[in-house]
Design a protein around this motif. Structure first.
Motif, PDB file in Angstrom:
ATOM      1  N   VAL A   1       0.861  -1.181   0.000  1.00 14.10           N
ATOM      2  CA  VAL A   1       0.000   0.000   0.000  1.00 14.10           C
ATOM      3  C   VAL A   1       0.898   1.232   0.000  1.00 14.10           C
ATOM      4  N   ALA A   2       0.767   2.055  -1.025  1.00 13.16           N
ATOM      5  CA  ALA A   2       1.636   3.216  -1.207  1.00 13.16           C
ATOM      6  C   ALA A   2       0.857   4.498  -0.957  1.00 13.16           C
ATOM      7  N   ILE A   3       1.304   5.290   0.020  1.00 13.03           N
ATOM      8  CA  ILE A   3       0.643   6.557   0.353  1.00 13.03           C
ATOM      9  C   ILE A   3       1.591   7.715   0.046  1.00 13.03           C
ATOM     10  N   ASP A   4       1.089   8.709  -0.672  1.00 15.38           N
ATOM     11  CA  ASP A   4       1.893   9.891  -0.977  1.00 15.38           C
ATOM     12  C   ASP A   4       0.957  11.033  -1.351  1.00 15.38           C
ATOM     13  N   LYS A   5       1.441  12.264  -1.153  1.00 15.30           N
ATOM     14  CA  LYS A   5       0.622  13.432  -1.487  1.00 15.30           C
ATOM     15  C   LYS A   5       0.975  14.032  -2.838  1.00 15.30           C
TER      16      LYS A   5
ATOM     17  N   LEU B   1      -3.686   8.736  -2.506  1.00 14.54           N
ATOM     18  CA  LEU B   1      -3.247  10.130  -2.576  1.00 14.54           C
ATOM     19  C   LEU B   1      -3.701  10.833  -1.304  1.00 14.54           C
ATOM     20  N   ALA B   2      -2.768  11.206  -0.446  1.00 16.06           N
ATOM     21  CA  ALA B   2      -3.138  11.813   0.839  1.00 16.06           C
ATOM     22  C   ALA B   2      -1.970  12.604   1.416  1.00 16.06           C
ATOM     23  N   ASP B   3      -2.320  13.656   2.156  1.00 17.61           N
ATOM     24  CA  ASP B   3      -1.347  14.467   2.876  1.00 17.61           C
ATOM     25  C   ASP B   3      -1.303  13.967   4.313  1.00 17.61           C
ATOM     26  N   LEU B   4      -0.188  13.380   4.711  1.00 20.76           N
ATOM     27  CA  LEU B   4      -0.080  12.773   6.032  1.00 20.76           C
ATOM     28  C   LEU B   4      -0.088  13.801   7.162  1.00 20.76           C
ATOM     29  N   ALA B   5       0.106  15.047   6.843  1.00 16.99           N
ATOM     30  CA  ALA B   5       0.070  16.091   7.864  1.00 16.99           C
ATOM     31  C   ALA B   5      -1.356  16.493   8.212  1.00 16.99           C
ATOM     32  N   GLU B   6      -2.330  15.910   7.509  1.00 16.29           N
ATOM     33  CA  GLU B   6      -3.734  16.210   7.749  1.00 16.29           C
ATOM     34  C   GLU B   6      -4.485  14.921   8.078  1.00 16.29           C
TER      35      GLU B   6
END
Length: 316
Positions: free
Chosen positions: A36-40, A59-64
């Motif tokens: 599972v790959a998470i990146d903004k 597609l996600a911003d980990l700071a939020e």
């Protein structure tokens, strides 16, 4: 701790960056099937999707806060790769290296994710004093004090496929210009680490799950900056003329360039770090992880001449 099976879910944060793109190639080659790959970064994540349609991407911003945290449910391991490496403002480093890490660690606690491989940096033990160094130190401290079983990997300057910065940018710049500038005499010792070798270290940590260990992973060749440039020139069969420029003038030109660019590929701070004289002491990768590092000239040739991935460049 139970051994992680090849079909277990592995979550990679910051997965569309330089290390993540290389790591996915390596993990798939080793038989891992549930990534599972998470990146903004939408563009870079698009590259990952195109190369690996079998990998789940988010597609996600980990700071939020967001639904991305649900991806941690049932995960056997998280590889924490996200990092702000360059930027003009302190807030960017704080947001992406510290705030995002708080949220990732919280998500792991909520979903009881049993293990974390944290990718730190050799700068945490360097003489550098800048936003990247200071926030990477704080990020590593968060991991160590989290109570989550983990290991920490601290790589030095890396190079390899997909690189939009560092040696990758220098390689492409050299191919486009008849003259290549070198600050001073260029005799600044570096210990560049090949990305694929570093990814083999990460894969080994996923497999063996060392708890609380920290590994300084250093390229096993000590080479001056000017000789790195000459090796790239030779590998790509370029005719570029290498010209030495006084250090002060080179620094001034970098600061001038930064006034007109939001994302300069090479900054005055990086020049300062380049010439700081760090001499890192790293682990013996053959003894600890069971493999010999790729010879530097071979790694450069594969990075910048290989037909599979050498032409693919991430955006910054």
């Amino acid at each position: 701790m139970d051994k992680i099976a090849k079909h277990s879910k592995l979550v990679l944060t910051g997965a569309a960056g330089l290390v993540g793109q290389n790591l996915i190639v390596e993990l798939k080659a080793q038989g891992y099937t549930h990534l599972v790959a998470i990146d903004k970064h939408e563009y870079n994540l698009g590259i990952l999707r195109h190369l690996h349609p079998d990998v789940q991407t988010i597609l996600a911003d980990l700071a939020e806060d967001g639904e991305w945290t649900e991806a941690f449910a049932g995960a056997a391991c998280v590889v924490q790769l996200h990092a702000q490496i360059t930027g003009k403002y302190t807030e960017l480093f704080t947001r992406n290296n510290i705030s995002a890490t708080h949220r990732v660690l919280d998500a792991m606690r909520i979903h009881k994710t049993p293990y974390l491989v944290h990718i730190s940096s050799s700068v945490v033990v360097s003489v550098a004093n800048d936003d990247y160094t200071n926030t990477k130190k704080a990020q590593e401290k968060l991991v160590v004090e989290s109570g989550i079983p983990h290991c920490v990997l601290r790589p030095t300057l890396m190079f390899g496929w997909f690189d939009p910065k560092h040696l990758g940018w220098l390689s492409r710049f050299m191919a486009k210009t008849p003259v290549f500038p070198i600050p001073g005499d260029g005799r600044y010792m570096r210990q560049p680490l090949y990305e694929r070798d570093f990814c083999r270290c990460i894969a080994r940590c996923i497999e063996t799950q060392p708890d609380g260990d920290t590994y300084d992973v250093v390229g096993d060749v000590r080479i001056d900056y000017v000789d790195i440039i000459k090796t790239i020139k030779q590998a790509k069969k370029l005719r570029t003329l290498i010209v030495h420029i006084p250090y002060g003038l080179f620094q001034f030109l970098l600061r001038l360039y930064a006034l007109f660019s939001n994302r300069p590929p090479f900054t005055a701070d990086q020049l300062k770090a380049l010439t700081a004289g760090d001499d890192f002491k790293g682990i013996d990768t053959e003894k600890v992880f069971g493999f010999r590092q790729t010879p530097f000239a071979d790694a450069v040739r594969e990075s910048y001449c290989d037909p599979r991935y050498s032409a693919i460049v991430l955006k910054r």
